[in-house]
Scaffold this motif. Sequence first.
Motif, PDB file in Angstrom:
ATOM      1  N   VAL A  93       0.842  -1.201   0.000  1.00 46.19           N
ATOM      2  CA  VAL A  93       0.000   0.000   0.000  1.00 46.19           C
ATOM      3  C   VAL A  93       0.873   1.245   0.000  1.00 46.19           C
ATOM      4  O   VAL A  93       0.646   2.182  -0.773  1.00 46.19           O
ATOM      5  CB  VAL A  93      -0.966  -0.008   1.213  1.00 46.19           C
ATOM      6  CG1 VAL A  93      -1.605   1.349   1.415  1.00 46.19           C
ATOM      7  CG2 VAL A  93      -2.031  -1.070   1.033  1.00 46.19           C
ATOM      8  N   PHE A  94       1.875   1.281   0.855  1.00 46.86           N
ATOM      9  CA  PHE A  94       2.747   2.458   0.915  1.00 46.86           C
ATOM     10  C   PHE A  94       3.591   2.619  -0.342  1.00 46.86           C
ATOM     11  O   PHE A  94       3.870   3.739  -0.765  1.00 46.86           O
ATOM     12  CB  PHE A  94       3.625   2.433   2.167  1.00 46.86           C
ATOM     13  CG  PHE A  94       2.907   2.944   3.377  1.00 46.86           C
ATOM     14  CD1 PHE A  94       2.654   4.289   3.529  1.00 46.86           C
ATOM     15  CD2 PHE A  94       2.460   2.071   4.347  1.00 46.86           C
ATOM     16  CE1 PHE A  94       1.966   4.772   4.632  1.00 46.86           C
ATOM     17  CE2 PHE A  94       1.775   2.538   5.456  1.00 46.86           C
ATOM     18  CZ  PHE A  94       1.528   3.884   5.589  1.00 46.86           C
ATOM     19  N   SER A  95       3.996   1.519  -0.944  1.00 47.19           N
ATOM     20  CA  SER A  95       4.752   1.650  -2.189  1.00 47.19           C
ATOM     21  C   SER A  95       3.862   2.180  -3.300  1.00 47.19           C
ATOM     22  O   SER A  95       4.345   2.835  -4.225  1.00 47.19           O
ATOM     23  CB  SER A  95       5.390   0.315  -2.588  1.00 47.19           C
ATOM     24  OG  SER A  95       4.397  -0.616  -2.964  1.00 47.19           O
ATOM     25  N   GLY A  96       2.572   1.954  -3.228  1.00 47.87           N
ATOM     26  CA  GLY A  96       1.640   2.536  -4.191  1.00 47.87           C
ATOM     27  C   GLY A  96       1.298   3.984  -3.868  1.00 47.87           C
ATOM     28  O   GLY A  96       1.025   4.783  -4.768  1.00 47.87           O
ATOM     29  N   LEU A  97       1.319   4.333  -2.586  1.00 49.52           N
ATOM     30  CA  LEU A  97       0.990   5.700  -2.189  1.00 49.52           C
ATOM     31  C   LEU A  97       2.111   6.683  -2.502  1.00 49.52           C
ATOM     32  O   LEU A  97       1.837   7.844  -2.822  1.00 49.52           O
ATOM     33  CB  LEU A  97       0.678   5.760  -0.687  1.00 49.52           C
ATOM     34  CG  LEU A  97      -0.685   5.256  -0.260  1.00 49.52           C
ATOM     35  CD1 LEU A  97      -0.801   5.266   1.262  1.00 49.52           C
ATOM     36  CD2 LEU A  97      -1.787   6.078  -0.876  1.00 49.52           C
ATOM     37  N   ARG A  98       3.344   6.242  -2.407  1.00 48.54           N
ATOM     38  CA  ARG A  98       4.466   7.157  -2.647  1.00 48.54           C
ATOM     39  C   ARG A  98       4.404   7.813  -4.021  1.00 48.54           C
ATOM     40  O   ARG A  98       4.495   9.028  -4.127  1.00 48.54           O
ATOM     41  CB  ARG A  98       5.788   6.424  -2.432  1.00 48.54           C
ATOM     42  CG  ARG A  98       6.094   6.207  -0.972  1.00 48.54           C
ATOM     43  CD  ARG A  98       7.464   5.557  -0.762  1.00 48.54           C
ATOM     44  NE  ARG A  98       7.580   5.105   0.605  1.00 48.54           N
ATOM     45  CZ  ARG A  98       7.449   3.845   1.000  1.00 48.54           C
ATOM     46  NH1 ARG A  98       7.229   2.901   0.114  1.00 48.54           N
ATOM     47  NH2 ARG A  98       7.550   3.523   2.273  1.00 48.54           N
ATOM     48  N   PRO A  99       4.250   7.054  -5.108  1.00 52.56           N
ATOM     49  CA  PRO A  99       4.154   7.723  -6.415  1.00 52.56           C
ATOM     50  C   PRO A  99       2.904   8.587  -6.543  1.00 52.56           C
ATOM     51  O   PRO A  99       2.923   9.627  -7.217  1.00 52.56           O
ATOM     52  CB  PRO A  99       4.120   6.575  -7.422  1.00 52.56           C
ATOM     53  CG  PRO A  99       4.413   5.340  -6.688  1.00 52.56           C
ATOM     54  CD  PRO A  99       4.303   5.617  -5.241  1.00 52.56           C
ATOM     55  N   ALA A 100       1.830   8.180  -5.887  1.00 55.95           N
ATOM     56  CA  ALA A 100       0.605   8.989  -5.944  1.00 55.95           C
ATOM     57  C   ALA A 100       0.827  10.342  -5.279  1.00 55.95           C
ATOM     58  O   ALA A 100       0.391  11.380  -5.796  1.00 55.95           O
ATOM     59  CB  ALA A 100      -0.551   8.246  -5.281  1.00 55.95           C
ATOM     60  N   VAL A 101       1.516  10.352  -4.136  1.00 58.21           N
ATOM     61  CA  VAL A 101       1.806  11.615  -3.447  1.00 58.21           C
ATOM     62  C   VAL A 101       2.733  12.475  -4.290  1.00 58.21           C
ATOM     63  O   VAL A 101       2.528  13.685  -4.428  1.00 58.21           O
ATOM     64  CB  VAL A 101       2.400  11.346  -2.045  1.00 58.21           C
ATOM     65  CG1 VAL A 101       2.951  12.610  -1.424  1.00 58.21           C
ATOM     66  CG2 VAL A 101       1.349  10.720  -1.140  1.00 58.21           C
ATOM     67  N   VAL A 102       3.747  11.866  -4.894  1.00 56.76           N
ATOM     68  CA  VAL A 102       4.655  12.616  -5.767  1.00 56.76           C
ATOM     69  C   VAL A 102       3.874  13.196  -6.937  1.00 56.76           C
ATOM     70  O   VAL A 102       4.077  14.353  -7.331  1.00 56.76           O
ATOM     71  CB  VAL A 102       5.821  11.718  -6.247  1.00 56.76           C
ATOM     72  CG1 VAL A 102       6.623  12.400  -7.338  1.00 56.76           C
ATOM     73  CG2 VAL A 102       6.708  11.345  -5.077  1.00 56.76           C
ATOM     74  N   GLY A 103       2.963  12.419  -7.510  1.00 57.94           N
ATOM     75  CA  GLY A 103       2.136  12.912  -8.610  1.00 57.94           C
ATOM     76  C   GLY A 103       1.244  14.075  -8.193  1.00 57.94           C
ATOM     77  O   GLY A 103       1.096  15.045  -8.942  1.00 57.94           O
ATOM     78  N   LEU A 104       0.664  13.994  -7.001  1.00 58.66           N
ATOM     79  CA  LEU A 104      -0.167  15.098  -6.512  1.00 58.66           C
ATOM     80  C   LEU A 104       0.651  16.361  -6.297  1.00 58.66           C
ATOM     81  O   LEU A 104       0.210  17.466  -6.630  1.00 58.66           O
ATOM     82  CB  LEU A 104      -0.873  14.696  -5.212  1.00 58.66           C
ATOM     83  CG  LEU A 104      -2.002  13.695  -5.351  1.00 58.66           C
ATOM     84  CD1 LEU A 104      -2.454  13.203  -3.982  1.00 58.66           C
ATOM     85  CD2 LEU A 104      -3.165  14.300  -6.108  1.00 58.66           C
ATOM     86  N   LEU A 105       1.856  16.202  -5.737  1.00 60.37           N
ATOM     87  CA  LEU A 105       2.734  17.363  -5.541  1.00 60.37           C
ATOM     88  C   LEU A 105       3.169  17.951  -6.883  1.00 60.37           C
ATOM     89  O   LEU A 105       3.211  19.172  -7.051  1.00 60.37           O
ATOM     90  CB  LEU A 105       3.954  16.980  -4.707  1.00 60.37           C
ATOM     91  CG  LEU A 105       3.676  16.666  -3.238  1.00 60.37           C
ATOM     92  CD1 LEU A 105       4.931  16.122  -2.567  1.00 60.37           C
ATOM     93  CD2 LEU A 105       3.174  17.891  -2.520  1.00 60.37           C
ATOM     94  N   ALA A 106       3.491  17.092  -7.838  1.00 61.76           N
ATOM     95  CA  ALA A 106       3.870  17.584  -9.166  1.00 61.76           C
ATOM     96  C   ALA A 106       2.705  18.299  -9.835  1.00 61.76           C
ATOM     97  O   ALA A 106       2.883  19.339 -10.474  1.00 61.76           O
ATOM     98  CB  ALA A 106       4.355  16.422 -10.026  1.00 61.76           C
ATOM     99  N   SER A 107       1.517  17.760  -9.662  1.00 60.58           N
ATOM    100  CA  SER A 107       0.329  18.405 -10.225  1.00 60.58           C
ATOM    101  C   SER A 107       0.118  19.785  -9.619  1.00 60.58           C
ATOM    102  O   SER A 107      -0.182  20.752 -10.326  1.00 60.58           O
ATOM    103  CB  SER A 107      -0.895  17.522  -9.975  1.00 60.58           C
ATOM    104  OG  SER A 107      -2.073  18.196 -10.312  1.00 60.58           O
ATOM    105  N   ALA A 108       0.291  19.887  -8.311  1.00 65.56           N
ATOM    106  CA  ALA A 108       0.137  21.194  -7.653  1.00 65.56           C
ATOM    107  C   ALA A 108       1.196  22.171  -8.146  1.00 65.56           C
ATOM    108  O   ALA A 108       0.910  23.348  -8.367  1.00 65.56           O
ATOM    109  CB  ALA A 108       0.233  21.026  -6.135  1.00 65.56           C
TER     110      ALA A 108
END
Length: 189
Positions: free
Chosen positions: A118-133
Motif C-alpha cells: 500500500v505504501f509503495s503505491g501511495l508514494r508515487p501517488a503523493v509525488v504525482g499530486l505534488l507535481a500536479s500542484a
Amino acid sequence: MLFLQLFYTFFKIGLFGFGGGYAMLSMIQGEVVTRYGWLTPQEFTDIVAISQMTPGPIGINSATYVGYTTIAEQYGTSMGVLGSCIATFAVVLPSFILMLTISKFFLKYQKHPSVEAVFSGLRPAVVGLLASAALVLMNAENFSSPDEDMYSFIISIIIFLVAFIGTRKYKANPILMIIACGIAGLILY
C-alpha cells in the motif's frame, strides 16, 4: 449534568465531523442551537466570525466558545473556563484516539507485505499530486510567459531549478531555499 451533555455533544461532533472545521459547523449548529438551545442563531453566527478571526482550527475554537458561554451562563465565569476545557478536550479526543489506534496498528504491521505494498503505491501517488500542484502554479501570473518578457521567464525558471536542485541533490534546508528564492525574486523583480 450539563458538563456531561457538553462532553458527549462535542465528543460526538469530533467523532463524526469528518472534513475539518467547516464540515463540523453544521453539526455544531444542529446540536447547540437546534437541539439544546444553548445558543441563538445570532450567537452561532458570531462564533463563526470569531473563530475565523482567531488562530486555530474553527471546530476547536467553536467548541471552546460554546463550552465557555454555555457553562458561564449557568454557573458563572470561573466555571465557564472549565466548560471550555471540557468541550475543547471532547472535540479533539476522538482524533487522538483514532491516531493512537492507527499508530499502534501501523507499528505492529508496518513490515507486513500488504502494508508495504500500500505504501509503495501511495508514494508515487503523493509525488504525482505534488507535481500536479506545482504544475498548476506554473502559470503566466507566477512565471511570466516567454511571449511577454523573456528575461523574467528565464530568471523564473533558473530560480525554480536552483531551488529544486538545491533541495533534492544538495539537501539544502527547504526553508532557507524558500527565503533565498524570495530574496532573489525581490532583487530581480
